[in-house]
Design a protein around this motif. Structure first.
Motif, PDB file in Angstrom:
ATOM      1  N   LYS A 195       0.849  -1.193   0.000  1.00  0.00           N
ATOM      2  CA  LYS A 195       0.000   0.000   0.000  1.00  0.00           C
ATOM      3  C   LYS A 195       0.884   1.243   0.000  1.00  0.00           C
ATOM      4  O   LYS A 195       1.931   1.256   0.629  1.00  0.00           O
ATOM      5  N   PRO A 196       0.475   2.297  -0.687  1.00  0.00           N
ATOM      6  CA  PRO A 196       1.270   3.530  -0.679  1.00  0.00           C
ATOM      7  C   PRO A 196       1.361   4.099   0.728  1.00  0.00           C
ATOM      8  O   PRO A 196       0.361   4.235   1.419  1.00  0.00           O
ATOM      9  N   LEU A 197       2.551   4.423   1.157  1.00  0.00           N
ATOM     10  CA  LEU A 197       2.746   4.896   2.523  1.00  0.00           C
ATOM     11  C   LEU A 197       3.322   6.313   2.570  1.00  0.00           C
ATOM     12  O   LEU A 197       3.521   6.847   3.636  1.00  0.00           O
ATOM     13  N   GLY A 198       3.629   6.900   1.421  1.00  0.00           N
ATOM     14  CA  GLY A 198       4.275   8.200   1.422  1.00  0.00           C
ATOM     15  C   GLY A 198       3.266   9.338   1.425  1.00  0.00           C
ATOM     16  O   GLY A 198       2.072   9.143   1.668  1.00  0.00           O
ATOM     17  N   PHE A 199       3.758  10.530   1.164  1.00  0.00           N
ATOM     18  CA  PHE A 199       2.878  11.693   1.103  1.00  0.00           C
ATOM     19  C   PHE A 199       2.071  11.667  -0.185  1.00  0.00           C
ATOM     20  O   PHE A 199       2.608  11.373  -1.255  1.00  0.00           O
ATOM     21  N   LYS A 200       0.826  12.048  -0.045  1.00  0.00           N
ATOM     22  CA  LYS A 200      -0.060  12.018  -1.211  1.00  0.00           C
ATOM     23  C   LYS A 200       0.448  12.972  -2.290  1.00  0.00           C
ATOM     24  O   LYS A 200       0.435  12.670  -3.484  1.00  0.00           O
ATOM     25  N   ASN A 201       0.948  14.085  -1.805  1.00  0.00           N
ATOM     26  CA  ASN A 201       1.478  15.119  -2.679  1.00  0.00           C
ATOM     27  C   ASN A 201       2.523  14.554  -3.641  1.00  0.00           C
ATOM     28  O   ASN A 201       2.494  14.791  -4.848  1.00  0.00           O
ATOM     29  N   TYR A 202       3.448  13.777  -3.070  1.00  0.00           N
ATOM     30  CA  TYR A 202       4.528  13.213  -3.873  1.00  0.00           C
ATOM     31  C   TYR A 202       3.980  12.262  -4.920  1.00  0.00           C
ATOM     32  O   TYR A 202       4.413  12.266  -6.073  1.00  0.00           O
ATOM     33  N   PHE A 203       3.019  11.442  -4.486  1.00  0.00           N
ATOM     34  CA  PHE A 203       2.504  10.445  -5.420  1.00  0.00           C
ATOM     35  C   PHE A 203       1.754  11.099  -6.557  1.00  0.00           C
ATOM     36  O   PHE A 203       1.799  10.650  -7.691  1.00  0.00           O
ATOM     37  N   GLU A 204       1.079  12.207  -6.242  1.00  0.00           N
ATOM     38  CA  GLU A 204       0.346  12.902  -7.304  1.00  0.00           C
ATOM     39  C   GLU A 204       1.307  13.492  -8.315  1.00  0.00           C
ATOM     40  O   GLU A 204       1.044  13.505  -9.510  1.00  0.00           O
ATOM     41  N   LYS A 205       2.426  13.971  -7.802  1.00  0.00           N
ATOM     42  CA  LYS A 205       3.384  14.607  -8.713  1.00  0.00           C
ATOM     43  C   LYS A 205       4.263  13.581  -9.433  1.00  0.00           C
ATOM     44  O   LYS A 205       4.998  13.932 -10.347  1.00  0.00           O
ATOM     45  N   SER A 206       4.228  12.318  -8.974  1.00  0.00           N
ATOM     46  CA  SER A 206       5.166  11.344  -9.538  1.00  0.00           C
ATOM     47  C   SER A 206       4.867  11.105 -11.006  1.00  0.00           C
ATOM     48  O   SER A 206       3.725  11.104 -11.445  1.00  0.00           O
ATOM     49  N   HIS A 207       5.921  10.918 -11.758  1.00  0.00           N
ATOM     50  CA  HIS A 207       5.768  10.816 -13.204  1.00  0.00           C
ATOM     51  C   HIS A 207       6.873   9.930 -13.738  1.00  0.00           C
ATOM     52  O   HIS A 207       7.936   9.795 -13.124  1.00  0.00           O
ATOM     53  N   GLU A 208       6.624   9.358 -14.869  1.00  0.00           N
ATOM     54  CA  GLU A 208       7.654   8.561 -15.529  1.00  0.00           C
ATOM     55  C   GLU A 208       8.697   9.513 -16.106  1.00  0.00           C
ATOM     56  O   GLU A 208       8.376  10.643 -16.487  1.00  0.00           O
ATOM     57  N   SER A 209       9.950   9.095 -16.141  1.00  0.00           N
ATOM     58  CA  SER A 209      11.000   9.996 -16.625  1.00  0.00           C
ATOM     59  C   SER A 209      10.909  10.167 -18.128  1.00  0.00           C
ATOM     60  O   SER A 209      10.197   9.436 -18.813  1.00  0.00           O
ATOM     61  N   GLY A 210      11.705  11.120 -18.617  1.00  0.00           N
ATOM     62  CA  GLY A 210      11.664  11.420 -20.040  1.00  0.00           C
ATOM     63  C   GLY A 210      12.488  10.448 -20.863  1.00  0.00           C
ATOM     64  O   GLY A 210      13.007   9.451 -20.345  1.00  0.00           O
ATOM     65  N   PHE A 211      12.645  10.780 -22.131  1.00  0.00           N
ATOM     66  CA  PHE A 211      13.292   9.866 -23.061  1.00  0.00           C
ATOM     67  C   PHE A 211      14.735   9.594 -22.693  1.00  0.00           C
ATOM     68  O   PHE A 211      15.195   8.454 -22.706  1.00  0.00           O
ATOM     69  N   TRP A 212      15.475  10.639 -22.318  1.00  0.00           N
ATOM     70  CA  TRP A 212      16.913  10.470 -22.099  1.00  0.00           C
ATOM     71  C   TRP A 212      17.224   9.628 -20.884  1.00  0.00           C
ATOM     72  O   TRP A 212      18.316   9.099 -20.757  1.00  0.00           O
ATOM     73  N   MET A 213      16.263   9.555 -19.966  1.00  0.00           N
ATOM     74  CA  MET A 213      16.496   8.656 -18.848  1.00  0.00           C
ATOM     75  C   MET A 213      16.034   7.246 -19.172  1.00  0.00           C
ATOM     76  O   MET A 213      16.584   6.265 -18.678  1.00  0.00           O
ATOM     77  N   ASN A 214      15.014   7.149 -19.999  1.00  0.00           N
ATOM     78  CA  ASN A 214      14.475   5.821 -20.273  1.00  0.00           C
ATOM     79  C   ASN A 214      15.305   5.039 -21.279  1.00  0.00           C
ATOM     80  O   ASN A 214      15.401   3.818 -21.179  1.00  0.00           O
TER      81      ASN A 214
END
Lengths: 453, 640
Positions: B412-431
């Motif tokens: 289950k997610p245990l961190g701050f909701k704020n962080y999870f909402e902002k979380s995103h997959e990285s861009g091309f150069w990281m992937n």
């Protein structure tokens, strides 16, 4: 102007040496006999051979840079410049003269200007004590040397190096002369128990004073050993080398442990230079070509590195007016170039491969291991402790939080400092990856010394 | 970087096809009597493979950090440090002699220091960087001594000459203080191994590696997982002939390697920082490699090195992606449920983890299995000890890998909701590098298997071999099936139990585990593991503090400021002061009293010196002394 001319003249001399560097034995080039007065029957031979050419060049280079630095930072302090020129003359003379009495005179002559530099141009009250210490220790050694030279003159009728070279000394004479000479040089190197003047003098001296003290004056001691003790008394050298090695090892370990706990930047570098000079001493007293060449090379490289480090500390001092590590921090942000130079020279100080001191120290150890592997093991502890104190200082100054409340003037290196540091970095790296242009000339003298042992 | 990688690939194919070694000779480095060292770059089978690892992962990390460090104002500094690191690593790999290798060795240490310290305003980063460099210098101390001893014995430090002449020195002894004598080659390999222990973070000098995770994540991926820490193993493989002739050191290496694999794994079990778990797993895998070297299977060790580099880099960079997505949060207790947010990263880390635990037919499986088989094929005590620890290590590896996987992505997610909402997959150069590395981590083992450790492969030529006595490939091929399956069984056991405990679908096992956790004995064990077996505590509080105190209280206060001051300037000052004050108290009133004192003291000094040093250097003194005696007598008489 005159200094730059003499500097270029030195380089011309060097080029001459490259032409004639295939001579084996002991080539004395460009010798002049100064006849002081016909009635005195005393000839002062002055010359440059393959051993002293590099020191003469180092002398001119460092003094040249110091003069440039002085012109840019201090306005019209003629006394200061006279002191520098006097130092150049004294040190150059000591490197070039082939006579015991002449060497003694020049050796003592360097004391006066450095004494004045510390006493007049130092910054704190404590400078009186520092100048007292430096003169006390140097003169203490000189008493022995003075007595020694008169003994020599009374017994052999001459103090001329070339004449003495042809003599066979009785073992007792050789030992007596060796140890009395050595005390004078040990005070200059400096070695435990004669070392405490150096940190004091470095801390109290102005930037240029420290630069010259570390880069040139310390070399006089080891140069004297190379020139006189090793050439004249090889058996006595072998006789005393275990004793001296013990003292040198104690110096290396104790000074590096002490340096870890110091907070004054100049004191740390001063203690580290005691350690490095004692490594040089370890390499000199054994009949091994590798370690002799390494010792000479390490003297040159220490001249460049310690000089540069004190220039850098001077630059820090200009910006902070303080040298205590507590006030430094985050130099990578305010002065990235200066911080990078400090990083490079700190790495050189811990004998990082690719810098010149690596070549020197490793050659010393390569040669020494065959004769005395325990000495190498103990001296190599310096690799760890040396890294500890150097990196600690580096970390405090370059990295960490920026303590902007203590900074007096922001600003990276100015143009002159940049040129000085660039020149020294180039020389150091060049010596680190292509040391053969120096070693090539040293072959003859080191083979000569190693085989007369 | 890309060009370098292409060149490296070219070199590899060249060496596979034409099967020869290439020496590129530049110029003299040091030439002095017997010590002649040149700048020579050597390309043989070992170098070619290592070049692939270094250059390809370095390229990936460079590309990755373009995006990862995008917002940092010091990005130029970062990139230049990275490139500087790659330069030194290439020097290390391609060096033809020990000294050139040493240059790269120290250089990567420096770059590691600078890169750990990259965010230098953080005190933790400063501490970790200093620790890394100084602990590494302890290893270098051993390595340097090994170099000196090598030169003293062999009079050369070139690899090829050492390899040829090592046979002749196998019975060479060094004698110290009468009765102690050592086999020289054993001593050399012991000293070289000390260097490897420092760099490859084996037990004893491993404490810097987990702390080094304070640096940026691409750095951890490049330096502290894939390339620099494997330099120790590379060194052992490079100088295998020395280790082959020193069987006692082989025992030491085996034991130390397997202990590292086990102890680092147990510490990794209880860490909460995602990067630290991976760091301890790196440490443990390095232990496996060193273990393989100890049982003379250098090719398998090197094979594991290659495979480990690929999947561990993927793992680290995946972790970096997670950390990047969650606003630089590294604590696993604040993760959870991320598989819905970061699906791509989940796949990458899944591949990496499965490869790490040795899931069948993934990369890690081939090499790890081979190492354990090699360990079991030796019928000696130390190798069976190593084998059993290795199997336990396999269990532990599976356990913590699945634990971190489950805690990050499945729970289950245990961190701050704020962080999870902002979380995103990285861009091309990281992937892009992630894709490349996870493909490599997926199939590199299968591709290289036959080439590197195959029965009939002649890839290695002379660059890796072993003595005939240590050759156990027949035993290796004819092992019992149960023993061959044992690691796999343990792995699955570990993974399964971990999955049961940490997944939230079934609460029965989780609550059971919680009950065990609250038990007192378990808590003691947990504290012991969580405090990292008290290595840091012992080092910091017992050893380092004492050395620092010695540096201040003994060498500075007692020697410099004490004895030498007392016998030197301060003592002189006090002596003179005391004498003069006492002289002042004497009832002297007239001039002739002073004259008397002066003449008497002259008399005493000269008579003493005349008696002691009765040689002709002092003859000229004699008339003066007589005159003074006469003068003193005259004064005395005239007064009276």
């Amino acid at each position: 102007m005159g200094t730059s001319i003499s500097f270029y003249y030195c380089i011309w001399l060097l080029l001459k040496f490259f032409e004639s560097s295939d001579i084996w034995g002991l080539p004395i080039e460009f010798q002049i006999d100064l006849i002081l007065h016909p009635s005195l029957n005393y000839v002062l031979p002055i010359g440059v051979d393959s051993l002293s050419i590099w020191f003469v060049i180092l002398n001119h280079l460092i003094i040249y840079l110091s003069l440039l630095y002085t012109f840019s930072t201090q306005n019209k302090q003629y006394g200061f410049i006279y002191c520098l020129l006097l130092l150049q003359w004294g040190i150059g003379g000591a490197f070039m003269v082939f006579d015991l009495l002449g060497f003694f005179i020049f050796f003592e002559l360097t004391l006066i200007p450095i004494y004045l530099l510390i006493l007049i141009y130092g910054s704190r009250e404590r400078k009186i004590r520092a100048s007292y210490l430096i003169s006390l220790y140097t003169l203490f050694g000189s008493i022995f040397m003075f007595f020694n030279i008169f003994y020599c003159f009374a017994k052999f009728g001459t103090t001329n190096f070339f004449v003495l070279m042809t003599l066979d000394f009785a073992p007792e004479d050789a030992k007596f002369l060796w140890i009395t000479f050595f005390i004078a040089f040990a005070a200059k190197i400096p070695m435990i128990p004669f070392h405490i003047w150096l940190p004091e003098a470095h801390v109290e001296a102005p930037t240029i004073g420290s630069v010259i003290l570390a880069a040139l004056l310390l070399k006089l001691g080891t140069y004297g050993i190379l020139r006189f003790l090793l050439h004249l008394f090889p058996e006595a050298t072998l006789y005393f080398s275990p004793l001296i090695n013990v003292f040198a090892l104690i110096s290396i370990v104790f000074t590096s442990l002490t340096a870890i706990r110091q907070i004054d930047l100049k004191k740390i570098i001063a203690y580290s230079s005691i350690g490095h000079m004692n490594v040089v001493l370890l390499g000199m007293l054994i009949p091994s070509v590798e370690s002799l060449e390494g010792a000479i090379f390490q003297m040159l490289s220490h001249g460049i590195i310690a000089g540069a480090l004190f220039f850098i500390v001077g630059a820090f001092y200009q910006r902070y007016k303080v040298r205590s590590l507590e006030y430094f921090g985050g130099f990578m942000i305010t002065a990235p170039l200066l911080a990078t130079f400090f990083l490079i020279f700190s790495m050189a100080n811990i004998s990082f491969p690719g810098t010149s001191s690596f070549i020197g120290e490793f050659m010393i150890c390569f040669g020494l291991f065959e004769y005395n592997s325990f000495a190498v093991i103990i001296a190599s502890i310096n690799m760890v402790t040396g890294a500890a104190y150097t990196l600690w200082a580096l970390n405090r100054v370059n990295f960490g939080n920026l303590k902007s409340q203590y900074i007096l003037s922001y600003g990276d290196v100015n143009r002159l400092e940049f040129y000085i540091f660039c020149l020294l970095v180039t020389l150091m790296i060049l010596m680190g990856i292509f040391p053969n242009f120096i070693l090539g000339i040293l072959h003859s003298v080191s083979h000569f010394l190693a085989f007369t042992f | 970087m890309l060009i370098t990688t292409c060149i490296a690939l070219n070199i590899l194919s060249e060496i596979i096809v034409s099967q020869n070694t290439i020496n590129v000779e530049c110029f003299y480095w040091i030439f002095s009597n017997l010590l002649d060292v040149k700048w020579i770059f050597l390309f043989d089978s070992l170098t070619a493979l290592m070049l692939i690892v270094v250059s390809s992962i370095s390229t990936c990390v460079h590309i990755y950090s373009l995006e990862y460090m995008q917002e940092d104002p010091h990005v130029q500094r970062f990139m230049s440090y990275l490139s500087f690191f790659t330069f030194f690593m290439l020097i290390l790999v391609t060096g033809n002699n020990l000294l050139q290798m040493f240059m790269g060795w120290e250089g990567v240490g420096l770059c590691s220091y600078l890169l750990i310290n990259f965010w230098f305003h953080r005190l933790q980063a400063n501490k970790a960087a200093l620790k890394a460099m100084i602990v590494n210098r302890i290893g270098d101390f051993g390595l340097a001594l090994g170099l000196f001893l090598t030169f003293t014995t062999f009079k050369t430090i070139d690899y090829d000459l050492l390899q040829i002449s090592s046979t002749y020195f196998s019975q060479h002894y060094l004698t110290y203080i009468g009765s102690f004598s050592f086999e020289t080659i054993s001593l050399i390999s012991l000293l070289l191994f000390v260097g490897a222990v420092g760099k490859s973070a084996q037990i004893g000098l491993h404490t810097w590696l987990p702390d080094a995770m304070e640096g940026p994540t691409p750095v951890s991926a490049l330096i502290h997982a894939a390339t620099m820490v494997t330099a120790g193993v590379f060194l052992i493989c490079r100088t295998f002939y020395l280790f082959e002739y020193s069987p006692n050191i082989g025992i030491l290496i085996t034991i130390l390697g397997s202990l590292t694999a086990f102890i680092a794994g147990t510490i990794g079990l209880v860490q909460n920082d995602l990067k630290r778990v991976i760091a301890y797993s790196t440490c443990s895998q390095l232990g496996y490699m060193v273990f393989a070297c100890g049982v003379s299977h250098y090719d398998i060790a090197f094979y594991h090195l290659t495979n480990h580099a690929f999947f561990k880099a993927a793992l680290f960079m995946g972790a970096g992606s997670v950390i990047h997505a969650l606003q630089d949060e590294q604590d696993m207790r604040k993760f959870g449920g991320l598989k819905n947010f970061l699906y791509f990263t989940f796949i990458v880390i899944l591949i990496g983890s499965l490869s790490l635990i040795g899931f069948p037919f993934l990369t890690g499986f081939f090499s790890k299995d081979a190492i354990l088989e090699a360990g079991s094929s030796f019928l000696t005590l130390e190798s069976s000890f190593g084998f059993s620890l290795g199997i336990l290590g396999a269990f532990i590896t599976a356990f913590y890998s699945v634990r971190s996987l489950a805690r990050t992505f499945l729970q289950k997610p245990l961190g701050f909701k704020n962080y999870f909402e902002k979380s995103h997959e990285s861009g091309f150069w990281m992937n892009a590098p992630l894709i490349i590395l996870s493909i490599a981590g997926f199939c590199a083992g299968y591709l290289f298997n036959e080439l590197i450790i195959g029965f009939a492969s002649n890839y290695w030529q002379t660059s890796i071999g072993r003595l005939y006595d240590n050759n156990t490939f027949l035993e290796l091929e004819n092992l019992d099936n149960l023993i061959k399956l044992l690691p796999l069984i343990f792995t699955f056991l570990g993974a399964f139990s971990s999955f049961l405990i940490y997944n939230t679908l079934n609460t029965y096992f989780t609550t059971l585990f919680l009950k065990i956790k609250l038990n007192k004995t378990f808590r003691i064990l947990y504290t012991f593991l969580n405090k990292k077996w008290f290595f840091d505590k012992i080092y910091n509080e017992w050893i380092n503090q004492n050395i620092l105190n010695f540096g201040y209280k003994q060498t500075y206060q007692k020697v410099d400021r004490g004895i030498i001051e007392f016998l030197g300037p301060e003592g002189l000052y006090r002596l003179l002061y005391n004498i003069t004050t006492r002289m002042n108290r004497l009832p002297f009133t007239f001039l002739f009293h002073y004259l008397l004192i002066i003449s008497l003291s002259f008399l005493i000094i000269f008579s003493i010196s005349y008696i002691l040093l009765n040689n002709y250097s002092l003859i000229f003194v004699e008339p003066i002394a007589i005159n003074i005696i006469a003068l003193g007598a005259f004064i005395l008489f005239s007064i009276n």
